[in-house]
Design a protein around this motif. Sequence first.
Motif, PDB file in Angstrom:
ATOM      1  N   LYS D  65     109.016 -67.549 -24.973  1.00 33.80           N
ATOM      2  CA  LYS D  65     107.624 -67.112 -25.120  1.00 33.80           C
ATOM      3  C   LYS D  65     107.570 -65.615 -25.400  1.00 33.80           C
ATOM      4  O   LYS D  65     106.785 -65.151 -26.248  1.00 33.80           O
ATOM      5  N   VAL D  66     108.388 -64.856 -24.716  1.00 32.61           N
ATOM      6  CA  VAL D  66     108.445 -63.412 -24.946  1.00 32.61           C
ATOM      7  C   VAL D  66     108.930 -63.114 -26.363  1.00 32.61           C
ATOM      8  O   VAL D  66     108.423 -62.212 -27.039  1.00 32.61           O
ATOM      9  N   LYS D  67     109.906 -63.880 -26.822  1.00 35.45           N
ATOM     10  CA  LYS D  67     110.382 -63.682 -28.203  1.00 35.45           C
ATOM     11  C   LYS D  67     109.246 -63.891 -29.196  1.00 35.45           C
ATOM     12  O   LYS D  67     109.125 -63.154 -30.183  1.00 35.45           O
ATOM     13  N   GLU D  68     108.425 -64.907 -28.966  1.00 37.04           N
ATOM     14  CA  GLU D  68     107.288 -65.145 -29.872  1.00 37.04           C
ATOM     15  C   GLU D  68     106.306 -63.959 -29.825  1.00 37.04           C
ATOM     16  O   GLU D  68     105.732 -63.575 -30.851  1.00 37.04           O
ATOM     17  N   MET D  69     106.127 -63.393 -28.654  1.00 41.20           N
ATOM     18  CA  MET D  69     105.205 -62.265 -28.526  1.00 41.20           C
ATOM     19  C   MET D  69     105.746 -61.026 -29.264  1.00 41.20           C
ATOM     20  O   MET D  69     104.993 -60.265 -29.869  1.00 41.20           O
ATOM     21  N   ILE D  70     107.056 -60.825 -29.195  1.00 40.74           N
ATOM     22  CA  ILE D  70     107.673 -59.720 -29.945  1.00 40.74           C
ATOM     23  C   ILE D  70     107.505 -59.972 -31.448  1.00 40.74           C
ATOM     24  O   ILE D  70     107.214 -59.059 -32.222  1.00 40.74           O
ATOM     25  N   TYR D  71     107.669 -61.236 -31.840  1.00 40.29           N
ATOM     26  CA  TYR D  71     107.492 -61.615 -33.260  1.00 40.29           C
ATOM     27  C   TYR D  71     106.060 -61.291 -33.712  1.00 40.29           C
ATOM     28  O   TYR D  71     105.846 -60.787 -34.818  1.00 40.29           O
ATOM     29  N   ILE D  72     105.093 -61.595 -32.865  1.00 34.98           N
ATOM     30  CA  ILE D  72     103.689 -61.278 -33.201  1.00 34.98           C
ATOM     31  C   ILE D  72     103.521 -59.772 -33.379  1.00 34.98           C
ATOM     32  O   ILE D  72     102.895 -59.310 -34.345  1.00 34.98           O
ATOM     33  N   ALA D  73     104.085 -59.003 -32.456  1.00 33.78           N
ATOM     34  CA  ALA D  73     103.941 -57.541 -32.511  1.00 33.78           C
ATOM     35  C   ALA D  73     104.470 -56.984 -33.830  1.00 33.78           C
ATOM     36  O   ALA D  73     103.819 -56.169 -34.484  1.00 33.78           O
ATOM     37  N   VAL D  74     105.647 -57.435 -34.232  1.00 35.43           N
ATOM     38  CA  VAL D  74     106.233 -56.971 -35.497  1.00 35.43           C
ATOM     39  C   VAL D  74     105.352 -57.402 -36.672  1.00 35.43           C
ATOM     40  O   VAL D  74     105.088 -56.623 -37.591  1.00 35.43           O
ATOM     41  N   SER D  75     104.874 -58.643 -36.624  1.00 37.13           N
ATOM     42  CA  SER D  75     104.073 -59.189 -37.732  1.00 37.13           C
ATOM     43  C   SER D  75     102.746 -58.452 -37.885  1.00 37.13           C
ATOM     44  O   SER D  75     102.250 -58.285 -39.003  1.00 37.13           O
ATOM     45  N   VAL D  76     102.169 -58.037 -36.776  1.00 36.40           N
ATOM     46  CA  VAL D  76     100.919 -57.269 -36.836  1.00 36.40           C
ATOM     47  C   VAL D  76     101.195 -55.905 -37.478  1.00 36.40           C
ATOM     48  O   VAL D  76     100.473 -55.470 -38.386  1.00 36.40           O
ATOM     49  N   ALA D  77     102.257 -55.245 -37.029  1.00 39.34           N
ATOM     50  CA  ALA D  77     102.558 -53.916 -37.573  1.00 39.34           C
ATOM     51  C   ALA D  77     102.928 -53.989 -39.048  1.00 39.34           C
ATOM     52  O   ALA D  77     102.727 -53.035 -39.793  1.00 39.34           O
ATOM     53  N   HIS D  78     103.467 -55.119 -39.492  1.00 36.65           N
ATOM     54  CA  HIS D  78     103.803 -55.298 -40.906  1.00 36.65           C
ATOM     55  C   HIS D  78     102.642 -55.868 -41.710  1.00 36.65           C
ATOM     56  O   HIS D  78     102.747 -55.996 -42.933  1.00 36.65           O
ATOM     57  N   GLY D  79     101.564 -56.259 -41.020  1.00 40.92           N
ATOM     58  CA  GLY D  79     100.416 -56.781 -41.755  1.00 40.92           C
ATOM     59  C   GLY D  79     100.676 -58.104 -42.451  1.00 40.92           C
ATOM     60  O   GLY D  79     100.406 -58.244 -43.638  1.00 40.92           O
ATOM     61  N   CYS D  80     101.171 -59.093 -41.716  1.00 44.61           N
ATOM     62  CA  CYS D  80     101.448 -60.416 -42.303  1.00 44.61           C
ATOM     63  C   CYS D  80     100.581 -61.479 -41.624  1.00 44.61           C
ATOM     64  O   CYS D  80     100.975 -62.055 -40.604  1.00 44.61           O
TER      65      CYS D  80
END
Lengths: 132, 132, 132, 132, 132, 132
Positions: D65-80
Amino acid sequence: MSTVRLLNDDELSPQAREVFADIRATRQSDVVNNFWRALAHDPVTLKRTWESVKAVMGPGALDPKVKEMIYIAVSVAHGCPYCIHSHTAGARAKGMTDAEYAELVAVIGMASETNRLVTALGVPIDAAFEVS
Amino acid sequence: MSTVRLLNDDELSPQAREVFADIRATRQSDVVNNFWRALAHDPVTLKRTWESVKAVMGPGALDPKVKEMIYIAVSVAHGCPYCIHSHTAGARAKGMTDAEYAELVAVIGMASETNRLVTALGVPIDAAFEVS
Amino acid sequence: MSTVRLLNDDELSPQAREVFADIRATRQSDVVNNFWRALAHDPVTLKRTWESVKAVMGPGALDPKVKEMIYIAVSVAHGCPYCIHSHTAGARAKGMTDAEYAELVAVIGMASETNRLVTALGVPIDAAFEVS
Amino acid sequence: MSTVRLLNDDELSPQAREVFADIRATRQSDVVNNFWRALAHDPVTLKRTWESVKAVMGPGALDPKVKEMIYIAVSVAHGCPYCIHSHTAGARAKGMTDAEYAELVAVIGMASETNRLVTALGVPIDAAFEVS
Amino acid sequence: MSTVRLLNDDELSPQAREVFADIRATRQSDVVNNFWRALAHDPVTLKRTWESVKAVMGPGALDPKVKEMIYIAVSVAHGCPYCIHSHTAGARAKGMTDAEYAELVAVIGMASETNRLVTALGVPIDAAFEVS
Amino acid sequence: MSTVRLLNDDELSPQAREVFADIRATRQSDVVNNFWRALAHDPVTLKRTWESVKAVMGPGALDPKVKEMIYIAVSVAHGCPYCIHSHTAGARAKGMTDAEYAELVAVIGMASETNRLVTALGVPIDAAFEVS
């Protein structure tokens, strides 16, 4: 979804009309895509941008198809869907094959991954990579 | 400036040692640059990354020099100085001329400008650019 | 390399002095790192930022260590070396192990790669992912 | 809006078919989301990407679950947006609560603000944050 | 396309209701735009964000119209279409003329181009630009 | 740290020499900063870039100081330390006060935070913000 109306041919100022004529002549096509129709509200930026694009993307040391692929790479990293769509169409029109496109996409993905690994780890530049 | 120590050859785990040997054999050079020395703390990611890079950047439909130039374009747009330096050195080693480099830089700059103009104006994608 | 001088304790305005005292009390450490010393030129932004950071990063539903790891992920994607260094130090101070750090870095790299693959291909959002 | 057609199950090459079978078996679900259907035009990148995602996002030191949250964080900063939607759905499926999601979003916002404050001010890295 | 439902006025918690009332009073308008309706699921972040926006964007040394234009510039560089649309509307409401908007867009484009040229070339900072 | 050597005045091609003369005349200063010395390897891009910068940043509807502040905002969001330093110096030279600078930095930070909140939540654009 746009912050300005797209101008149709009847709404152009005389200066914008000239730029549109040159776009059509240079590309040997009657189509003028939406980017230029949005930019046409400001004929000065329209003209400067078109002349720069024409100069930079024209014949030179690099294959025009390769230039379009570099344009796609930058547009992906900047997250510009319009730019990605227009330059992917442009690269295909200039002969990019499916195999070349697949490799382009793979290189973009790979570079993105190692870019962020390097940044996360704060890797210092090797002396051998320095020019001076 | 790094968040992990760069490992020297004596500090490698057996799995990292194997990857370093393959880097040296593939590149026919004794040099293993800092990126891999930072990544070597995690032999699993080191191995997966190296094997992906080797596969993606190897021979294929695109000229390896062109792949390096695409890598540079992505790295510039992501703001990764290490990556820019290492792949600019890589592209030169694979034959990129000064004239090609100058055009690469100009295309990156041009794409960056129009990417942001398009984004500022919110230009909608032309129907002609859609695949389906 | 900075656009403002870092202020030392003797140069602080009374309001900035209060914020520094709260940073020291909250963190139970005498060290006030450079970020706050640069921000101290503007006591209003200093105070607002510190109070926001204290509220957001404090105890809550998520483990403070996990919050630091999310902070690192964002900072890497934004390319902020200072932020990466300070929050990597912060996450380690809150118990992040080497194995957790290695996985964090791997997830950041993986997300970066698939983010750009998705963007390059212009993948439409699955209906199942929509909330309303 | 996509630069390639999404492939349905009947259009897959044998290698892509194998990857889709593994996605279904691993996720214990018949659904294969659009990302893989766009990537399926290039079975080599499809396979490499899926195997990397499976390895990186699987069981390890960090909670999935934490890995998914890190994935979200990166995706937001990359604008995807696609990535944000798919990994937000993924994190919820792995148990992310509303309270955890609210804190994740707040940390992402906070990090974005201080990232840019630091960058604007050009804050030099504290010696204490350096590893070597 | 959103990861949370937009809340209508009947669904607000008491704390969110108070923030909405202050938004309406401050802006002297009954409209509360979608951003706040998405954020309203988390009244704590809603309140903190609104109070920060109110403080930062309010009267000060800079013309509020100029602040909106700076907001647009950041939003374009971050690739946030929602933010670009809302702050372009905001700047116009505060008096931005067509000529000013055209120059804003031109400066954003120009800065984007030279930002990437500088990054590609790895230009070292002139000593004259250093503060200390 | 650069990928090309900075050229000194004795090493310029005749075309680059002309551009440098115009930079000195326009700015009424003998200093030509490092950006132009790196770009001077490619006189065509040097000339095109300088003429665009001169046209875009010159007198117009917006105060030149405001244009510099917009330039800083874009440069921060793109993560270009060189650009941030040179345009912060430029804005100060054109009269930016400490109070204006503090507000600029605060707006950049605020915009960065809400940009990412909006992106995380996938907020749909309000109909009222659409132009057509």
